[in-house]
Design a protein around this motif. Structure first.
Motif, PDB file in Angstrom:
ATOM      1  N   ALA A  14      38.749  31.930  38.505  1.00 45.78           N
ATOM      2  CA  ALA A  14      39.877  32.831  38.761  1.00 45.78           C
ATOM      3  C   ALA A  14      40.734  32.986  37.502  1.00 45.78           C
ATOM      4  O   ALA A  14      41.167  34.102  37.168  1.00 45.78           O
ATOM      5  CB  ALA A  14      40.718  32.318  39.920  1.00 45.78           C
ATOM      6  N   ARG A  15      40.944  31.899  36.775  1.00 44.19           N
ATOM      7  CA  ARG A  15      41.705  31.988  35.521  1.00 44.19           C
ATOM      8  C   ARG A  15      40.957  32.816  34.483  1.00 44.19           C
ATOM      9  O   ARG A  15      41.565  33.593  33.746  1.00 44.19           O
ATOM     10  CB  ARG A  15      41.978  30.588  34.989  1.00 44.19           C
ATOM     11  N   PHE A  16      39.641  32.628  34.403  1.00 50.00           N
ATOM     12  CA  PHE A  16      38.850  33.415  33.461  1.00 50.00           C
ATOM     13  C   PHE A  16      38.934  34.902  33.793  1.00 50.00           C
ATOM     14  O   PHE A  16      39.065  35.743  32.899  1.00 50.00           O
ATOM     15  CB  PHE A  16      37.385  32.982  33.481  1.00 50.00           C
ATOM     16  N   ILE A  17      38.853  35.226  35.076  1.00 46.84           N
ATOM     17  CA  ILE A  17      38.900  36.627  35.506  1.00 46.84           C
ATOM     18  C   ILE A  17      40.234  37.253  35.116  1.00 46.84           C
ATOM     19  O   ILE A  17      40.278  38.348  34.532  1.00 46.84           O
ATOM     20  CB  ILE A  17      38.669  36.728  37.027  1.00 46.84           C
ATOM     21  N   ILE A  18      41.323  36.580  35.422  1.00 47.28           N
ATOM     22  CA  ILE A  18      42.649  37.119  35.108  1.00 47.28           C
ATOM     23  C   ILE A  18      42.824  37.278  33.605  1.00 47.28           C
ATOM     24  O   ILE A  18      43.322  38.300  33.124  1.00 47.28           O
ATOM     25  CB  ILE A  18      43.740  36.222  35.721  1.00 47.28           C
ATOM     26  N   THR A  19      42.397  36.276  32.846  1.00 44.91           N
ATOM     27  CA  THR A  19      42.527  36.338  31.390  1.00 44.91           C
ATOM     28  C   THR A  19      41.723  37.492  30.813  1.00 44.91           C
ATOM     29  O   THR A  19      42.209  38.236  29.951  1.00 44.91           O
ATOM     30  CB  THR A  19      42.070  35.011  30.760  1.00 44.91           C
ATOM     31  N   LEU A  20      40.493  37.673  31.283  1.00 43.30           N
ATOM     32  CA  LEU A  20      39.659  38.758  30.766  1.00 43.30           C
ATOM     33  C   LEU A  20      40.192  40.134  31.159  1.00 43.30           C
ATOM     34  O   LEU A  20      40.094  41.087  30.386  1.00 43.30           O
ATOM     35  CB  LEU A  20      38.215  38.587  31.229  1.00 43.30           C
ATOM     36  N   LEU A  23      43.076  40.795  28.842  1.00 45.71           N
ATOM     37  CA  LEU A  23      42.515  41.125  27.536  1.00 45.71           C
ATOM     38  C   LEU A  23      41.963  42.545  27.515  1.00 45.71           C
ATOM     39  O   LEU A  23      42.139  43.276  26.532  1.00 45.71           O
ATOM     40  CB  LEU A  23      41.423  40.120  27.175  1.00 45.71           C
ATOM     41  N   SER A  24      41.337  42.961  28.602  1.00 49.54           N
ATOM     42  CA  SER A  24      40.817  44.330  28.700  1.00 49.54           C
ATOM     43  C   SER A  24      41.930  45.365  28.610  1.00 49.54           C
ATOM     44  O   SER A  24      41.779  46.398  27.957  1.00 49.54           O
ATOM     45  CB  SER A  24      40.064  44.524  30.017  1.00 49.54           C
ATOM     46  N   VAL A  25      43.042  45.066  29.262  1.00 50.50           N
ATOM     47  CA  VAL A  25      44.181  45.992  29.211  1.00 50.50           C
ATOM     48  C   VAL A  25      44.704  46.100  27.781  1.00 50.50           C
ATOM     49  O   VAL A  25      44.989  47.203  27.295  1.00 50.50           O
ATOM     50  CB  VAL A  25      45.294  45.533  30.182  1.00 50.50           C
ATOM     51  N   TYR A  26      44.806  44.981  27.085  1.00 49.86           N
ATOM     52  CA  TYR A  26      45.273  45.011  25.695  1.00 49.86           C
ATOM     53  C   TYR A  26      44.310  45.802  24.805  1.00 49.86           C
ATOM     54  O   TYR A  26      44.736  46.577  23.956  1.00 49.86           O
ATOM     55  CB  TYR A  26      45.466  43.605  25.140  1.00 49.86           C
ATOM     56  N   PHE A  27      43.022  45.592  24.983  1.00 50.11           N
ATOM     57  CA  PHE A  27      42.052  46.355  24.204  1.00 50.11           C
ATOM     58  C   PHE A  27      42.143  47.847  24.517  1.00 50.11           C
ATOM     59  O   PHE A  27      42.073  48.690  23.629  1.00 50.11           O
ATOM     60  CB  PHE A  27      40.624  45.870  24.466  1.00 50.11           C
ATOM     61  N   TYR A  28      42.319  48.187  25.794  1.00 49.70           N
ATOM     62  CA  TYR A  28      42.410  49.594  26.167  1.00 49.70           C
ATOM     63  C   TYR A  28      43.675  50.227  25.591  1.00 49.70           C
ATOM     64  O   TYR A  28      43.636  51.348  25.076  1.00 49.70           O
ATOM     65  CB  TYR A  28      42.384  49.744  27.688  1.00 49.70           C
ATOM     66  N   LEU A  29      44.788  49.512  25.663  1.00 52.40           N
ATOM     67  CA  LEU A  29      46.017  50.039  25.069  1.00 52.40           C
ATOM     68  C   LEU A  29      45.881  50.175  23.554  1.00 52.40           C
ATOM     69  O   LEU A  29      46.390  51.126  22.963  1.00 52.40           O
ATOM     70  CB  LEU A  29      47.206  49.144  25.422  1.00 52.40           C
ATOM     71  N   SER A  53      34.795  42.842  27.774  1.00 53.26           N
ATOM     72  CA  SER A  53      35.687  41.951  28.516  1.00 53.26           C
ATOM     73  C   SER A  53      35.713  42.300  30.007  1.00 53.26           C
ATOM     74  O   SER A  53      35.810  41.404  30.849  1.00 53.26           O
ATOM     75  CB  SER A  53      37.093  41.954  27.919  1.00 53.26           C
ATOM     76  N   MET A  54      35.583  43.573  30.350  1.00 54.83           N
ATOM     77  CA  MET A  54      35.485  43.951  31.761  1.00 54.83           C
ATOM     78  C   MET A  54      34.182  43.439  32.369  1.00 54.83           C
ATOM     79  O   MET A  54      34.152  42.983  33.515  1.00 54.83           O
ATOM     80  CB  MET A  54      35.574  45.473  31.919  1.00 54.83           C
ATOM     81  N   GLY A  55      33.107  43.508  31.593  1.00 58.39           N
ATOM     82  CA  GLY A  55      31.834  42.972  32.059  1.00 58.39           C
ATOM     83  C   GLY A  55      31.900  41.471  32.272  1.00 58.39           C
ATOM     84  O   GLY A  55      31.333  40.939  33.233  1.00 58.39           O
ATOM     85  N   GLY A  56      32.594  40.776  31.384  1.00 61.74           N
ATOM     86  CA  GLY A  56      32.782  39.335  31.552  1.00 61.74           C
ATOM     87  C   GLY A  56      33.571  39.013  32.805  1.00 61.74           C
ATOM     88  O   GLY A  56      33.260  38.067  33.531  1.00 61.74           O
ATOM     89  N   ALA A  57      34.605  39.803  33.064  1.00 66.40           N
ATOM     90  CA  ALA A  57      35.397  39.596  34.275  1.00 66.40           C
ATOM     91  C   ALA A  57      34.540  39.829  35.521  1.00 66.40           C
ATOM     92  O   ALA A  57      34.635  39.081  36.501  1.00 66.40           O
ATOM     93  CB  ALA A  57      36.610  40.519  34.287  1.00 66.40           C
ATOM     94  N   PHE A  58      33.679  40.841  35.473  1.00 62.30           N
ATOM     95  CA  PHE A  58      32.787  41.112  36.600  1.00 62.30           C
ATOM     96  C   PHE A  58      31.803  39.957  36.800  1.00 62.30           C
ATOM     97  O   PHE A  58      31.544  39.532  37.925  1.00 62.30           O
ATOM     98  CB  PHE A  58      32.046  42.427  36.375  1.00 62.30           C
ATOM     99  N   PHE A  59      31.259  39.422  35.702  1.00 65.13           N
ATOM    100  CA  PHE A  59      30.337  38.296  35.773  1.00 65.13           C
ATOM    101  C   PHE A  59      31.007  37.085  36.425  1.00 65.13           C
ATOM    102  O   PHE A  59      30.434  36.449  37.315  1.00 65.13           O
ATOM    103  CB  PHE A  59      29.840  37.940  34.366  1.00 65.13           C
ATOM    104  N   PHE A  60      32.215  36.772  36.001  1.00 64.26           N
ATOM    105  CA  PHE A  60      32.907  35.623  36.578  1.00 64.26           C
ATOM    106  C   PHE A  60      33.338  35.884  38.017  1.00 64.26           C
ATOM    107  O   PHE A  60      33.468  34.948  38.805  1.00 64.26           O
ATOM    108  CB  PHE A  60      34.092  35.208  35.717  1.00 64.26           C
ATOM    109  N   THR A  61      33.542  37.142  38.377  1.00 67.03           N
ATOM    110  CA  THR A  61      33.822  37.472  39.775  1.00 67.03           C
ATOM    111  C   THR A  61      32.615  37.166  40.645  1.00 67.03           C
ATOM    112  O   THR A  61      32.755  36.614  41.748  1.00 67.03           O
ATOM    113  CB  THR A  61      34.216  38.956  39.917  1.00 67.03           C
ATOM    114  N   LEU A  62      31.431  37.498  40.149  1.00 63.76           N
ATOM    115  CA  LEU A  62      30.218  37.178  40.899  1.00 63.76           C
ATOM    116  C   LEU A  62      30.024  35.665  41.025  1.00 63.76           C
ATOM    117  O   LEU A  62      29.644  35.170  42.088  1.00 63.76           O
ATOM    118  CB  LEU A  62      28.996  37.809  40.229  1.00 63.76           C
TER     119      LEU A  62
END
Length: 77
Positions: A14-20, A23-29, A53-62
């Motif tokens: 859950a921490r990894f997902i939130i962090t990623l 990070l995705s929002v910062y990269f997008y901005l 980073s979005m893909g990483g968040a999806f991986f950790f969600t799974l």
């Protein structure tokens, strides 16, 4: 695996997902800023990092979901 170990893994995921996601929002901005405010050639790199980073968040969600199902299976037995 015991339930304490699964719960600890779920908390970590859950921490990894939130962090990623943050990070995705910062990269997008950063992509928006470099594209519309200043001239730069880093748009492709920034969008790639955003997707990565979005893909990483999806991986950790799974992985989190898999641990959650294993925990439910253990608790039901």
């Amino acid at each position: 695996m015991n339930t304490d170990h699964l719960k600890a893994r779920m908390e970590d995921y859950a921490r990894f997902i939130i962090t990623l996601l943050i990070l995705s929002v910062y990269f997008y901005l950063g992509t928006i800023i470099t594209t519309y405010l200043t001239e730069s050639n880093y748009e492709t790199i920034m969008m790639g990092l955003t997707a990565l980073s979005m893909g990483g968040a999806f991986f950790f969600t799974l992985r989190w979901k898999k641990c959650s199902q294993a925990l439910q299976d253990q608790e039901s037995q």
